[in-house]
Write a protein that holds these residues in place. Structure first.
Motif, mmCIF file in Angstrom:
data_model
loop_
_atom_site.group_PDB
_atom_site.id
_atom_site.type_symbol
_atom_site.label_atom_id
_atom_site.label_comp_id
_atom_site.label_asym_id
_atom_site.label_seq_id
_atom_site.Cartn_x
_atom_site.Cartn_y
_atom_site.Cartn_z
ATOM 1 N N PHE A 19 30.251 48.820 36.534
ATOM 2 C CA PHE A 19 30.460 47.385 36.674
ATOM 3 C C PHE A 19 29.830 46.705 35.468
ATOM 4 O O PHE A 19 28.737 47.077 35.033
ATOM 5 C CB PHE A 19 29.836 46.857 37.972
ATOM 6 C CG PHE A 19 30.625 45.746 38.594
ATOM 7 C CD1 PHE A 19 31.638 46.015 39.495
ATOM 8 C CD2 PHE A 19 30.380 44.418 38.259
ATOM 9 C CE1 PHE A 19 32.384 45.001 40.056
ATOM 10 C CE2 PHE A 19 31.117 43.405 38.810
ATOM 11 C CZ PHE A 19 32.139 43.688 39.718
ATOM 12 N N ILE A 20 30.528 45.691 34.932
ATOM 13 C CA ILE A 20 30.063 44.994 33.733
ATOM 14 C C ILE A 20 29.291 43.748 34.137
ATOM 15 O O ILE A 20 29.777 42.920 34.902
ATOM 16 C CB ILE A 20 31.247 44.580 32.829
ATOM 17 C CG1 ILE A 20 32.174 45.767 32.553
ATOM 18 C CG2 ILE A 20 30.722 43.965 31.537
ATOM 19 C CD1 ILE A 20 31.523 46.923 31.848
ATOM 20 N N LEU A 21 28.090 43.616 33.605
ATOM 21 C CA LEU A 21 27.256 42.435 33.827
ATOM 22 C C LEU A 21 27.034 41.760 32.486
ATOM 23 O O LEU A 21 26.431 42.346 31.573
ATOM 24 C CB LEU A 21 25.928 42.837 34.462
ATOM 25 C CG LEU A 21 24.895 41.730 34.702
ATOM 26 C CD1 LEU A 21 25.475 40.638 35.590
ATOM 27 C CD2 LEU A 21 23.632 42.311 35.339
ATOM 28 N N LEU A 22 27.532 40.538 32.349
ATOM 29 C CA LEU A 22 27.412 39.789 31.096
ATOM 30 C C LEU A 22 26.171 38.911 31.157
ATOM 31 O O LEU A 22 26.094 37.963 31.941
ATOM 32 C CB LEU A 22 28.660 38.931 30.878
ATOM 33 C CG LEU A 22 29.993 39.702 30.831
ATOM 34 C CD1 LEU A 22 31.160 38.727 30.759
ATOM 35 C CD2 LEU A 22 30.029 40.663 29.660
ATOM 36 N N MET A 61 26.491 42.534 22.249
ATOM 37 C CA MET A 61 27.634 41.760 21.777
ATOM 38 C C MET A 61 27.559 40.369 22.371
ATOM 39 O O MET A 61 26.901 40.140 23.393
ATOM 40 C CB MET A 61 28.962 42.421 22.187
ATOM 41 C CG MET A 61 29.261 43.750 21.507
ATOM 42 S SD MET A 61 30.930 44.348 21.836
ATOM 43 C CE MET A 61 31.873 43.229 20.777
ATOM 44 N N ASP A 62 28.240 39.426 21.760
ATOM 45 C CA ASP A 62 28.346 38.065 22.273
ATOM 46 C C ASP A 62 29.172 38.086 23.554
ATOM 47 O O ASP A 62 30.292 38.604 23.574
ATOM 48 C CB ASP A 62 29.028 37.185 21.223
ATOM 49 C CG ASP A 62 29.056 35.708 21.578
ATOM 50 O OD1 ASP A 62 28.852 35.371 22.762
ATOM 51 O OD2 ASP A 62 29.297 34.890 20.678
ATOM 52 N N VAL A 63 28.626 37.533 24.641
ATOM 53 C CA VAL A 63 29.327 37.566 25.930
ATOM 54 C C VAL A 63 30.617 36.750 25.906
ATOM 55 O O VAL A 63 31.454 36.890 26.805
ATOM 56 C CB VAL A 63 28.422 37.074 27.080
ATOM 57 C CG1 VAL A 63 27.233 38.003 27.264
ATOM 58 C CG2 VAL A 63 27.978 35.627 26.856
ATOM 59 N N LYS A 64 30.804 35.902 24.892
ATOM 60 C CA LYS A 64 32.032 35.109 24.785
ATOM 61 C C LYS A 64 33.151 35.891 24.074
ATOM 62 O O LYS A 64 34.299 35.448 24.056
ATOM 63 C CB LYS A 64 31.760 33.805 24.023
ATOM 64 C CG LYS A 64 30.700 32.916 24.672
ATOM 65 C CD LYS A 64 30.611 31.557 24.008
ATOM 66 C CE LYS A 64 30.141 31.634 22.561
ATOM 67 N NZ LYS A 64 28.784 32.211 22.411
ATOM 68 N N ASP A 65 32.818 37.031 23.506
ATOM 69 C CA ASP A 65 33.784 37.816 22.728
ATOM 70 C C ASP A 65 34.522 38.796 23.642
ATOM 71 O O ASP A 65 34.273 40.004 23.623
ATOM 72 C CB ASP A 65 33.055 38.560 21.603
ATOM 73 C CG ASP A 65 34.002 39.342 20.698
ATOM 74 O OD1 ASP A 65 35.241 39.194 20.847
ATOM 75 O OD2 ASP A 65 33.499 40.115 19.847
ATOM 76 N N SER A 66 35.448 38.285 24.428
ATOM 77 C CA SER A 66 36.139 39.123 25.415
ATOM 78 C C SER A 66 36.920 40.258 24.757
ATOM 79 O O SER A 66 36.862 41.413 25.204
ATOM 80 C CB SER A 66 37.064 38.271 26.278
ATOM 81 O OG SER A 66 38.003 37.567 25.490
ATOM 82 N N ALA A 67 37.648 39.955 23.686
ATOM 83 C CA ALA A 67 38.442 40.984 23.014
ATOM 84 C C ALA A 67 37.551 42.075 22.426
ATOM 85 O O ALA A 67 37.860 43.277 22.532
ATOM 86 C CB ALA A 67 39.300 40.357 21.916
ATOM 87 N N GLY A 68 36.456 41.664 21.805
ATOM 88 C CA GLY A 68 35.536 42.633 21.215
ATOM 89 C C GLY A 68 34.881 43.526 22.252
ATOM 90 O O GLY A 68 34.712 44.735 22.036
ATOM 91 N N ILE A 69 34.505 42.943 23.375
ATOM 92 C CA ILE A 69 33.863 43.722 24.442
ATOM 93 C C ILE A 69 34.841 44.745 25.025
ATOM 94 O O ILE A 69 34.496 45.919 25.216
ATOM 95 C CB ILE A 69 33.329 42.783 25.541
ATOM 96 C CG1 ILE A 69 32.154 41.960 24.999
ATOM 97 C CG2 ILE A 69 32.886 43.584 26.773
ATOM 98 C CD1 ILE A 69 31.721 40.825 25.899
ATOM 99 N N ILE A 70 36.075 44.315 25.289
ATOM 100 C CA ILE A 70 37.077 45.235 25.837
ATOM 101 C C ILE A 70 37.370 46.358 24.839
ATOM 102 O O ILE A 70 37.485 47.534 25.224
ATOM 103 C CB ILE A 70 38.354 44.465 26.211
ATOM 104 C CG1 ILE A 70 38.086 43.574 27.439
ATOM 105 C CG2 ILE A 70 39.516 45.415 26.491
ATOM 106 C CD1 ILE A 70 39.197 42.603 27.763
ATOM 107 N N LYS A 71 37.445 46.028 23.563
ATOM 108 C CA LYS A 71 37.667 47.047 22.537
ATOM 109 C C LYS A 71 36.532 48.065 22.535
ATOM 110 O O LYS A 71 36.764 49.294 22.449
ATOM 111 C CB LYS A 71 37.792 46.388 21.161
ATOM 112 C CG LYS A 71 38.059 47.375 20.035
ATOM 113 C CD LYS A 71 38.156 46.657 18.688
ATOM 114 C CE LYS A 71 38.383 47.652 17.547
ATOM 115 N NZ LYS A 71 38.429 46.975 16.228
#
Length: 425
Positions: A19-22, A61-71
């Motif tokens: 589970f991902i916790l931002l 990583m920046d929690v606002k960077d959805s694309a970067g986190i998924i990558k």
């Protein structure tokens, strides 16, 4: 940066769902613990290189960077292994939605793929007929008009898009133009869209309303807390106590609060997500909404609402993500009460001993979690500016019978603590 807690998982086979916790604030520790209890390993994502919590795996990583986190998750081989995401940060709500979509989960409506501003909330609530106070965006009122309004009433100036209590200024009746301009500048500089609101400051009792909606249109109010504020915050409202299932109001009033909260939740078009709403009850008993996050928060998400309602708030959220229905209505007025207690140390005081609130509680009150890192001997304490100052001192997460865990009993315990901590008679 990537940190593995415990055994190194490099080249290992993933056996458990993650589970991902931002976010990595220490107040999220309860979420890590409860996710572990539910059988998940926790991946913490946060921007800072010295996180307060790391879970089983930490990704910087920046929690606002959805694309970067998924990558990054895909690069690490987590595709198909993640059960969902959550955050207590308003600015991370779009990332939570993106990760949940990536997982194949139920998601919030498309409008929540960006952070909903206070102005957008206000407009939706006005259309639904639940917003009932004077409110202007900074570009809707001149400084001269604002000055004239200030001579008639107390005002509050707040950022349109921000986190927690940052950037807020409470303006007393009769403020100068200079003070008003300073408040506008502070709020706009804090806001992520460089805009702010100026509103009538409504006096009354403040509450949180903690809700969850599924993808079928059902919404349930799991709990509501009375908020008590610091006596030592500088022109700001910093909550130092949240009290769920208080006996201060009768069951009928709590149901009215639940019904109003659900109305506000639905007016924003939200579903498949928590709703963390703040409202004010005026002297005449009517309600006005302040703001709502498409999220829960810290121990509220993991423990306090659960213990007061008897229903697993976080566990039910995960079920909602995977297509299950919830019971519409509310879980108010159970047998137990819960409390988030934050320290409120008097300004210009100095500590003389090592102690904490838990040493002075009624023995029937259970301490679920505690942190007292900010309580040091021979330390000087000043005013609060925002809730970040409060969080540095520590907290206690409490649960007990509704007639035992009362605000009055905690105030008595707190007075005993302060007398000992500060060497007062």
């Amino acid at each position: 940066m990537l940190i593995v807690a415990g055994n190194n998982r490099k080249n290992s086979i993933i056996m458990n769902k993650y589970f991902i916790l931002l976010g990595s604030n220490k107040l999220l520790w309860g979420q890590v613990c409860h996710l572990h209890e539910l059988g998940f390993k926790v991946i913490v994502v946060a921007w800072n290189n010295t996180p307060d919590i790391v879970g089983d795996l930490f990704i910087q990583m920046d929690v606002k960077d959805s694309a970067g986190i998924i990558k990054k998750l895909e690069e690490l081989g987590f595709k198909g292994e993640v059960a969902g995401a959550l955050s207590s940060i308003d600015l991370a709500a779009p990332t939570v939605n993106a990760i949940n979509a990536w997982c194949g989960n139920k998601t919030m409506p498309e409008k929540f793929n960006k952070v909903l501003s206070k102005n957008e909330m206000r407009d939706a609530w006005m259309a639904a007929g639940v917003f009932n106070r004077i409110s202007k965006m900074d570009d809707e009122i001149t400084l001269d008009e604002l000055y004239k309004a200030s001579q008639k009433m107390k005002l509050i100036c707040k950022p349109d898009v921000s986190a927690s209590s940052r950037g807020i200024t409470i303006l007393e009746k009769g403020e100068t133009c200079e003070a008003l301009q300073d408040a506008l500048n502070k709020a706009k500089e804090t806001s992520f869209n460089n805009k702010c609101l100026i509103e009538e400051f409504v006096e009354g009792e403040e509450f949180t309303v903690d809700m969850l909606g599924d993808s079928y249109g059902n919404v349930n109010c799991y709990g509501s807390s009375i908020q008590y504020h610091s006596l030592y915050a500088l022109k700001n409202h910093v909550t130092v106590i949240h009290h769920w299932n208080s006996r201060k109001y009768d069951d009928k009033t709590w149901k009215r609060i639940a019904d109003f909260g659900i109305q506000c939740y639905k007016a924003l078009g939200l579903h498949s997500m928590f709703g963390h709403l703040e409202i004010i009850m005026k002297e005449d008993g009517s309600f006005t909404p302040v703001e709502m996050g498409a999220r829960s928060s810290g121990f509220i998400c993991s423990h306090t609402v659960w213990k007061a309602s008897g229903h697993d708030y976080l566990g039910d959220y995960i079920k909602v993500l995977h297509g299950e229905k919830i019971e519409p209505g509310n879980y108010m007025n159970g047998a137990n009460s819960s409390m988030w207690f934050g320290y409120d140390i008097p300004s210009n005081s100095r500590s003389v001993s090592t102690t904490d609130i838990t040493k002075f509680l009624d023995t029937r009150i259970t301490v679920l979690y505690e942190n007292h890192d900010g309580l040091d001997i021979d330390k000087d304490y000043g005013d609060y500016i925002n809730d970040g100052d409060r969080d540095k001192l520590g907290y206690a997460i409490l649960c007990g019978p509704r007639d035992v865990l009362t605000y009055e009993s905690i105030q008595k315990s707190n007075e005993s603590f302060l007398n000992n901590f500060l060497g007062r008679k």
